[in-house]
Design an enzyme around this catalytic site. Structure first.
Site, short mmCIF file in Angstrom:
data_model
loop_
_atom_site.label_atom_id
_atom_site.label_comp_id
_atom_site.label_asym_id
_atom_site.label_seq_id
_atom_site.Cartn_x
_atom_site.Cartn_y
_atom_site.Cartn_z
N ASN B 96 0.82 -1.21 0.00
CA ASN B 96 0.00 0.00 0.00
C ASN B 96 0.86 1.27 0.00
OD1 ASN B 96 -2.47 1.75 0.97
ND2 ASN B 96 -0.93 1.95 2.59
N TYR B 168 3.72 8.91 -11.22
CA TYR B 168 2.83 8.09 -10.39
C TYR B 168 2.02 7.12 -11.25
CZ TYR B 168 -1.02 7.20 -7.05
OH TYR B 168 -1.97 6.63 -6.25
N1 LIG Z 1 -5.62 8.98 -1.61
C1 LIG Z 1 -6.17 8.70 -2.77
O1 LIG Z 1 -7.07 9.40 -3.23
C2 LIG Z 1 -5.73 7.52 -3.55
C3 LIG Z 1 -6.35 7.24 -4.77
C4 LIG Z 1 -5.97 6.11 -5.48
C5 LIG Z 1 -4.99 5.28 -4.98
N2 LIG Z 1 -4.38 5.58 -3.79
C6 LIG Z 1 -3.37 4.65 -3.29
O2 LIG Z 1 -3.74 4.20 -2.00
C7 LIG Z 1 -2.58 3.91 -1.22
C8 LIG Z 1 -2.64 4.63 0.10
O3 LIG Z 1 -2.64 6.01 -0.15
P1 LIG Z 1 -2.91 7.08 1.00
O4 LIG Z 1 -3.60 8.19 0.32
O5 LIG Z 1 -3.50 6.41 2.16
O6 LIG Z 1 -1.39 7.54 1.31
P2 LIG Z 1 -0.78 8.40 2.49
O7 LIG Z 1 -1.84 8.95 3.37
O8 LIG Z 1 0.18 9.32 1.86
O9 LIG Z 1 0.03 7.30 3.33
C9 LIG Z 1 1.16 6.69 2.78
C10 LIG Z 1 1.74 5.75 3.80
O10 LIG Z 1 2.87 5.10 3.20
C11 LIG Z 1 4.04 5.34 3.98
N3 LIG Z 1 5.15 5.38 3.04
C12 LIG Z 1 5.37 6.27 2.04
N4 LIG Z 1 6.50 6.00 1.40
C13 LIG Z 1 7.02 4.90 1.98
C14 LIG Z 1 8.18 4.14 1.75
N5 LIG Z 1 9.06 4.45 0.80
N6 LIG Z 1 8.42 3.06 2.53
C15 LIG Z 1 7.55 2.72 3.52
N7 LIG Z 1 6.44 3.42 3.77
C16 LIG Z 1 6.17 4.50 3.02
C17 LIG Z 1 3.75 6.62 4.72
O11 LIG Z 1 4.50 6.77 5.92
P3 LIG Z 1 5.98 7.45 5.89
O12 LIG Z 1 5.87 8.67 5.06
O13 LIG Z 1 6.32 7.71 7.33
O14 LIG Z 1 6.87 6.43 5.29
C18 LIG Z 1 2.29 6.42 5.03
O15 LIG Z 1 2.14 5.53 6.13
C19 LIG Z 1 -1.41 4.29 -2.10
O16 LIG Z 1 -0.92 3.16 -2.78
C20 LIG Z 1 -2.00 5.25 -3.09
O17 LIG Z 1 -1.27 5.29 -4.29
C21 LIG Z 1 -4.72 6.67 -3.08
#
Ligand SMILES: NC(=O)c1ccc[n+]([C@@H]2O[C@H](COP(=O)([O-])OP(=O)(O)OC[C@H]3O[C@@H](n4cnc5c(N)ncnc54)[C@H](OP(=O)(O)O)[C@@H]3O)[C@@H](O)[C@H]2O)c1
Lengths: 361, 248
Positions: B96, B168
Site C-alpha cells: 500500500n 505516479y
Molecule cells: N488517496 C487517494 O485518493 C488515492 C487514490 C488512489 C490510490 N491511492 C493509493 O492508495 C494507497 C494509500 O494512499 P494514501 O492516500 O493512504 O497515502 P498516504 O496517506 O500518503 O500514506 C502513505 C503511507 O505510506 C508510507 N510510506 C510512504 N512512502 C514509503 C516508503 N518508501 N516506505 C515505507 N512506507 C512508506 C507513509 O508513511 P511514511 O511517510 O512515514 O513512510 C504512510 O504511512 C497508495 O498506494 C495510493 O497510491 C490513493
C-alpha cells in the site's frame, strides 16, 4: 574440488548417482525432468537468520563475534545457544580464529543495538547459552539491523540475506542455509507440478556446519527443531504406498524425515527435535534419494551420505566430481544420490522395503 | 517463528489469526487497514519510514510496527525477516505504501529522471522486492491451506492518462500489470494477486496532489479500508473453495 567462492548459484552442475552406482554428468536444470509422476520431493523451507553478530565483551572491551547456533526454546528469538570467537571475521578460517575473552555467567555482550547476557557455558569455553535483553520484536529488529549471515573463509565477500534465503525460504529459523535448496527455483517447481511430481516441505532449523574447534565439531550437528506439516506426511504416506520415490533435498531433510519416521514407512506430522545422527549404520526408513552438495570424507555431511551408498561408490562419485571440475561448498554444484540397491537388498525384507526395492529397480 | 497451527481461514472464522503485513501503515488507507484488521483479531505487522508515527500506530492498535523504506533495496530483507519472524509466516501482504513523485504534480517533460526512478522504486520495485522476499512464506501458507493473497494498491491514474500524473500513473500501471502476471504464474502455487484501486480518498497523499479539492467530496479512508477488506474476504473464500475442490 574447487571451492565455490561466490553465491552465484545459477551455474551449478548436477552429478547423478543412480541406484546401481551409475554416474552421469548433467545440468542443475535437468532436475526438472529427472523424477517420475507420483514421486515426492521434500525440501526444507526454513529461512536463514542473520546469525553472526560482531561486538564487544563489556567487562574487558575485547572484540567478539557471536554465531547463533541453536534454539533454547524453538521459536523464541530471545534465547540461543551460541559459539563465540575472538577478534577477526569470516575471512580468517574458523580454526585460526583466536578464542573469545573468558566468558562467565552474567557477562554482557554489546552487539550493535543488541545486548546479550551470558546465561551459562555449555562445557566448552566457546559455547554458551545467552539471552538477549528485550522482547521478540526488538530482538528481531536488532538482528535484522546488525546481524549478518554466518559465512566462511571460502566466500570472502560479505553475504546479504538474499544470498542465503532459498527461493522457498519461509520461516526464519535456520542458522545456516539449507543449501541444497539453492538448486530450486520456481520454474523447476512448476515443471514438477506439470509432470505430477509433488513438492512437499518441512521446516528444519538447520544449525551451524563448522566451528573450527575439533571438540565442538565432534558435537555437530546440534539438536535441531523441525516441523512437518500434515500435508507433507500425507504425501509421503501416499507415495510410499504406491511405491514412488521420496527425494530429500538436502541433509537437513534426511535428518528430519528420519527423526520423524514412523514404523509404517511414513513420517509423523508435527513438531519435534532431531537428535539423531545418520551414518553408515543407519537403516534409512524414508528417503530413497538425496540431493546434496559435494562433500569430502570426514565432513559430518559425508557421514550422512554413507547411509545411502557404500564408500566405493562415494569415492567414485568424488573422483568423478573432481575430474569434472565440480565446485564444492554451499554455493557449489550438487549431487543427486540414490540409495544403492545393494544396500537395500541386504536388509531383512519388510513390506515397506520391498516397495522401495521395486522403485529402485 | 511461532507457527499458528490451528488457523484455518474459513469464512466463518473471519480474520482471526490471519497473518497480515501492510506497507504504509501510518496514514490514510494503510492506517485504516491496520486498525480494522487488528480489531478483527488478525496478527498484523506494518511498515513505514517515520519511526515516531510507527510507534504511535503500534501502541494504538497492538500491531507490530516496523520502520523501513520499501524503496530501499537494503531495507527489504530486514523487513521480510521481521515480518516472517514476528508473525511466524505470512498469509496476506498488502503493498500500500506509495509516493506521488514530484509534488506539486508536473508534466513528464519537466520531470527529473531521478524523480521518475524514485516513484518506480517505491511504487513498483519495492512491492516486487518485498513480494519476492516473502514469496516462500506465502507459498508455505498456501501449502498449508491458509490465505496466501497479495494485494497491490493501484489507482485510476494507472488506467487514465491524467496530465501531470506521469511518474505516479506509470508506476501504478506497471504495478497493476505486474500483479496480473504474478497472478497467472502464482495461481498453481495457490497464491492469488489482486490489484485494487481504492478510489479518491481524503488522505495526506490526496491533499498533496490536489490541495484544492473539497474533502467532503472524497471517500473516507476508513470506508475504503472496509470495502477493501470485503474484497479480501471474498478472495480468501474463493481460494478456500478452490482448495477444497482441488483436494476433494
Ligand atoms: N488517496 C487517494 O485518493 C488515492 C487514490 C488512489 C490510490 N491511492 C493509493 O492508495 C494507497 C494509500 O494512499 P494514501 O492516500 O493512504 O497515502 P498516504 O496517506 O500518503 O500514506 C502513505 C503511507 O505510506 C508510507 N510510506 C510512504 N512512502 C514509503 C516508503 N518508501 N516506505 C515505507 N512506507 C512508506 C507513509 O508513511 P511514511 O511517510 O512515514 O513512510 C504512510 O504511512 C497508495 O498506494 C495510493 O497510491 C490513493
Amino acid at each position: 574440488m574447487i571451492a565455490a567462492d561466490t553465491p552465484d548459484h545459477r551455474a551449478a552442475r548436477l552429478l547423478t548417482v543412480g541406484p546401481d552406482g551409475e554416474i552421469r554428468h548433467r545440468r542443475r536444470s535437468d532436475l526438472a525432468t529427472l523424477f517420475d509422476p507420483g514421486d515426492v520431493v521434500v525440501a526444507n523451507d526454513a529461512a536463514t537468520l542473520p546469525a553472526s553478530l560482531h561486538g564487544r565483551h563489556e567487562a574487558t572491551g575485547a572484540p567478539v563475534e557471536i554465531r547463533l547456533a541453536g534454539w533454547v526454546t524453538p521459536g523464541d528469538p530471545t534465547r540461543f545457544r551460541a559459539i563465540a570467537f575472538g577478534p577477526g571475521d569470516h575471512r580468517t578460517r574458523t580454526e585460526h580464529r583466536p578464542p573469545p575473552p573468558r566468558l562467565t555467567p552474567g557477562d554482557r555482550l554489546r552487539l550493535g543495538p543488541l545486548t546479550a547476557v551470558i546465561e551459562r557455558l555449555l562445557d566448552h569455553p566457546r559455547l554458551a547459552a545467552l539471552r538477549f535483553v528485550g522482547n521478540r520484536a526488538s530482538v528481531l529488529a536488532g538482528l535484522a539491523r546488525h546481524g549478518r549471515p554466518i559465512q566462511y573463509a571460502h566466500v570472502p565477500a560479505p553475504l546479504a540475506l538474499w544470498d542465503v534465503w532459498t527461493s522457498i525460504a519461509a520461516d526464519p529459523v535456520a542458522f545456516e542455509p539449507p543449501s541444497a535448496g539453492f538448486a530450486l527455483d520456481w520454474r523447476t517447481i512448476a515443471a514438477w507440478r506439470e509432470r505430477g511430481v509433488r513438492l512437499a516441505t518441512l521446516t528444519h532449523a538447520a544449525g551451524i556446519s563448522s566451528t573450527g574447534d575439533l571438540a565442538l565439531d565432534a558435537r555437530l550437528p546440534f539438536d535441531e527443531p523441525y516441523r512437518i506439516p500434515e500435508a507433507t506426511s500425507d504425501a509421503i504416506h501416499r507415495a510410499k504406498r504406491r511405491g514412488r520415490r521420496i527425494i530429500a533435498l538436502g541433509t537437513t531433510v534426511v535428518r528430519a524425515l528420519e527423526a520423524a519416521a514412523s514404523s509404517g514407512g511414513g513420517v509423523i506430522a508435527g513438531a519435534g527435535i532431531a537428535r539423531n545422527r545418520i551414518g553408515p549404520e543407519t537403516r534409512l526408513a524414508v528417503p530413497d534419494t538425496v540431493l546434496t552438495g559435494m562433500h569430502a570424507p570426514g565432513e559430518s555431511h559425508y557421514e550422512l551420505l554413507r547411509a545411502f551408498a557404500d564408500d566405493g561408490t562415494l569415492r567414485r562419485a568424488a573422483e568423478s566430481a573432481h575430474e569434472g571440475g565440480y565446485r564444492s561448498h554451499e554455493f557449489g554444484d550438487v549431487m543427486l544420490l540414490a540409495r544403492q540397491r545393494v544396500a537395500t537388498m541386504s536388509w531383512p525384507a519388510t513390506e515397506h522395503e520391498e516397495g522401495c526395492a521395486m522403485v529402485l529397480s | 517463528m511461532t507457527k499458528i497451527t490451528d488457523f484455518k481461514p474459513a469464512a466463518d472464522k473471519g480474520f482471526r489469526g490471519l497473518r497480515i503485513a501492510i506497507t504504509g501503515g501510518t496514514s490514510g488507507l494503510g492506517r485504516a487497514l491496520v486498525r480494522q484488521f487488528s480489531a478483527a483479531g488478525a496478527r498484523v505487522a506494518f511498515v513505514a519510514r517515520t519511526a515516531d508515527r510507527v510507534k504511535q500506530v503500534a501502541a494504538e492498535t497492538g500491531a507490530v510496527g516496523l520502520v523501513g523504506d520499501v524503496g530501499l533495496k537494503d531495507d527489504i530483507y530486514p523487513l521480510a525477516l521481521q515480518i516472517a519472524g514476528t508473525l511466524g509466516g505470512l498469509d496476506l501482504l498488502i503493498n500500500n505504501a506509495s509516493i506521488l513523485g514530484p509534488v506539486p504534480l508536473i508534466p513528464l517533460a519537466d520531470t527529473d529522471c531521478e524523480d521518475l526512478e524514485q516513484a518506480l522504486a517505491v511504487n513498483l520495485v519495492g512491492p516486487f522486492r518485498l513480494t519476492k522476499a516473502l514469496y516462500g512464506a506465502l507459498a508455505s501458507s498456501a501449502r498449508e491451506g491458509h490465505g496466501a493473497l497479495v494485494v497491490n494498491i493501484t489507482s485510476d491514474a494507472a488506467v487514465n492518462a491524467y496530465p501531470e500524473w506521469g511518474a505516479y500513473g506509470t508506476s501504478k500501471a506497471a504495478l497493476a500489470h505486474m500483479s496480473a502476471i504474478w497472478d497467472a504464474e502464482a495461481a498453481p502455487q495457490g497464491i492469488r494477486f489482486l490489484a485494487v484501486d481504492p478510489g479518491d480518498m481524503d488522505t495526506a497523499m490526496h491533499a498533496a496532489a490536489l490541495p484544492d479539492t473539497d474533502p467532503a467530496t472524497l471517500k473516507r479512508p476508513e470506508d475504503a479500508a472496509a470495502e477493501l477488506i470485503e474484497r479480501i474476504r471474498a478472495a480468501l473464500a474463493d481460494r478456500q473453495t478452490a482448495l477444497e475442490a482441488a483436494s476433494a
